[in-house]
Design a protein around this motif. Structure first.
Motif, mmCIF file in Angstrom:
data_model
loop_
_atom_site.group_PDB
_atom_site.id
_atom_site.type_symbol
_atom_site.label_atom_id
_atom_site.label_comp_id
_atom_site.label_asym_id
_atom_site.label_seq_id
_atom_site.Cartn_x
_atom_site.Cartn_y
_atom_site.Cartn_z
ATOM 1 N N GLN A 1 0.825 -1.205 0.000
ATOM 2 C CA GLN A 1 0.000 0.000 0.000
ATOM 3 C C GLN A 1 0.861 1.257 0.000
ATOM 4 O O GLN A 1 0.548 2.247 -0.674
ATOM 5 N N PRO B 1 -1.567 5.307 -6.524
ATOM 6 C CA PRO B 1 -3.016 5.153 -6.666
ATOM 7 C C PRO B 1 -3.356 4.599 -8.051
ATOM 8 O O PRO B 1 -2.845 5.052 -9.068
ATOM 9 N N LEU C 1 -7.868 -7.936 0.741
ATOM 10 C CA LEU C 1 -7.595 -6.513 0.858
ATOM 11 C C LEU C 1 -8.892 -5.740 0.651
ATOM 12 O O LEU C 1 -9.740 -6.162 -0.155
ATOM 13 N N PRO C 2 -9.043 -4.585 1.315
ATOM 14 C CA PRO C 2 -10.247 -3.770 1.108
ATOM 15 C C PRO C 2 -10.124 -2.888 -0.127
ATOM 16 O O PRO C 2 -10.475 -1.712 -0.112
ATOM 17 N N TRP C 3 -9.615 -3.443 -1.200
ATOM 18 C CA TRP C 3 -9.459 -2.753 -2.469
ATOM 19 C C TRP C 3 -10.318 -3.440 -3.517
ATOM 20 O O TRP C 3 -10.798 -4.559 -3.314
ATOM 21 N N GLN C 4 -10.468 -2.788 -4.648
ATOM 22 C CA GLN C 4 -11.189 -3.400 -5.759
ATOM 23 C C GLN C 4 -10.435 -4.628 -6.247
ATOM 24 O O GLN C 4 -9.257 -4.548 -6.584
ATOM 25 N N GLN C 5 -11.110 -5.774 -6.287
ATOM 26 C CA GLN C 5 -10.475 -6.978 -6.807
ATOM 27 C C GLN C 5 -10.651 -7.015 -8.324
ATOM 28 O O GLN C 5 -11.715 -6.693 -8.859
ATOM 29 N N TRP D 1 -5.588 -6.961 -6.976
ATOM 30 C CA TRP D 1 -6.349 -5.832 -6.435
ATOM 31 C C TRP D 1 -5.761 -4.522 -6.958
ATOM 32 O O TRP D 1 -4.549 -4.410 -7.162
ATOM 33 N N ARG D 2 -6.638 -3.523 -7.132
ATOM 34 C CA ARG D 2 -6.203 -2.181 -7.558
ATOM 35 C C ARG D 2 -6.206 -1.255 -6.349
ATOM 36 O O ARG D 2 -7.218 -1.129 -5.662
ATOM 37 N N ARG D 3 -5.083 -0.600 -6.115
ATOM 38 C CA ARG D 3 -4.992 0.328 -4.986
ATOM 39 C C ARG D 3 -5.861 1.553 -5.225
ATOM 40 O O ARG D 3 -5.811 2.150 -6.296
ATOM 41 N N PRO D 4 -6.660 1.941 -4.236
ATOM 42 C CA PRO D 4 -7.502 3.137 -4.400
ATOM 43 C C PRO D 4 -6.666 4.405 -4.604
ATOM 44 O O PRO D 4 -5.552 4.492 -4.112
#
Length: 241
Positions: free
Chosen positions: A115, A120, A169-173, A238-241
């Motif tokens: 992270q 981003p 992870l609390p990111w977009q998968q 996952w894509r980092r916000p």
């Protein structure tokens, strides 16, 4: 005879199956910039070399200096370092890949570092492949993996084989469309690959050699012809916000 880490790095380089180019093309397509890619747990740089045509710079990092020393010369820059302390500034990386190595990491520390280092919109991808199947041999390889070798596998192996079920992870998968690794191998190729399995290191340190016992069984079943060997390829991204 005990193998050196350099010898094992060389064996990995020569006997492990290669990833399909389509995997890395897909990973690059998910990134909005292509300045820097990092492969963590890079070993001998197998994934790094696939990333080189797709990013301006590629960095391979591994805790094992001997593995890095066994990597062929290429445009990748290699560093010896831990997944819990990446040698990179904040928001500097477009893509982080971990190929067949995440089960050795301290996952909370690594995710925190990912992270910190990812820009981003950057992508984190955990890549793994399951147990291979050999054309015409039924469950022979699985029976060897789950039978004579079972006592020698490290506990972390189960997470790898299950495709890291606890990695979240609390990111977009980002769903991977699916693919496979495929080789057309003779018996010697397969034996070279089996000899890279980490369970054999522990078994031989204890004075046992399950591969020596299995070799005539495999040779009898394999015959003289090449066979198709397939591994299911799995990606959690996952894509980092």
């Amino acid at each position: 005879m005990t193998e050196s880490l350099f010898q094992r790095g060389s064996a990995y380089q020569h006997h492990r199956p290669d990833y399909p180019a389509t995997l890395f093309q897909w990973l690059a397509a998910q990134c909005n910039q292509h300045t820097l890619a990092l492969d963590m747990g890079c070993g001998t740089g197998q994934a790094c070399r696939h990333l080189e045509p797709l990013f301006e710079q590629v960095l391979g990092a591994d805790i094992s200096l001997k593995q890095i020393q066994a990597a062929p010369a290429s445009f990748t820059h290699y560093v010896c370092g831990s997944s819990s302390a990446l040698p990179l500034p904040e928001a500097s990386v477009n893509l982080i890949t971990v190929a067949q190595a995440f089960h050795w990491f301290d996952s909370p520390s690594f995710f925190a570092e990912a992270q910190r280092c990812l820009r981003p919109g950057g992508l984190l991808a955990l890549i793994s492949y399951g147990l291979c199947e050999v054309e015409g041999l039924g469950d022979l390889i699985r029976d060897y993996h789950d039978g004579p070798l079972e006592p020698w596998w490290p506990p972390e192996r189960s997470a790898l084989m299950a495709n890291y079920p606890d990695a979240t992870l609390p990111w977009q998968q980002v769903p991977y469309p699916g693919d496979a690794l495929e080789c057309h191998w003779g018996l010697a190729d397969m034996l070279g690959y089996l000899d890279t399995w980490s369970a054999l290191v522990k078994a031989r340190q204890a004075g046992e050699d399950p591969l020596a016992t299995f070799t005539p069984v495999l040779a009898d079943a394999w015959g003289n012809q090449p066979r198709t060997v397939r591994w299911p390829l799995r990606v959690k991204a996952w894509r980092r916000p």
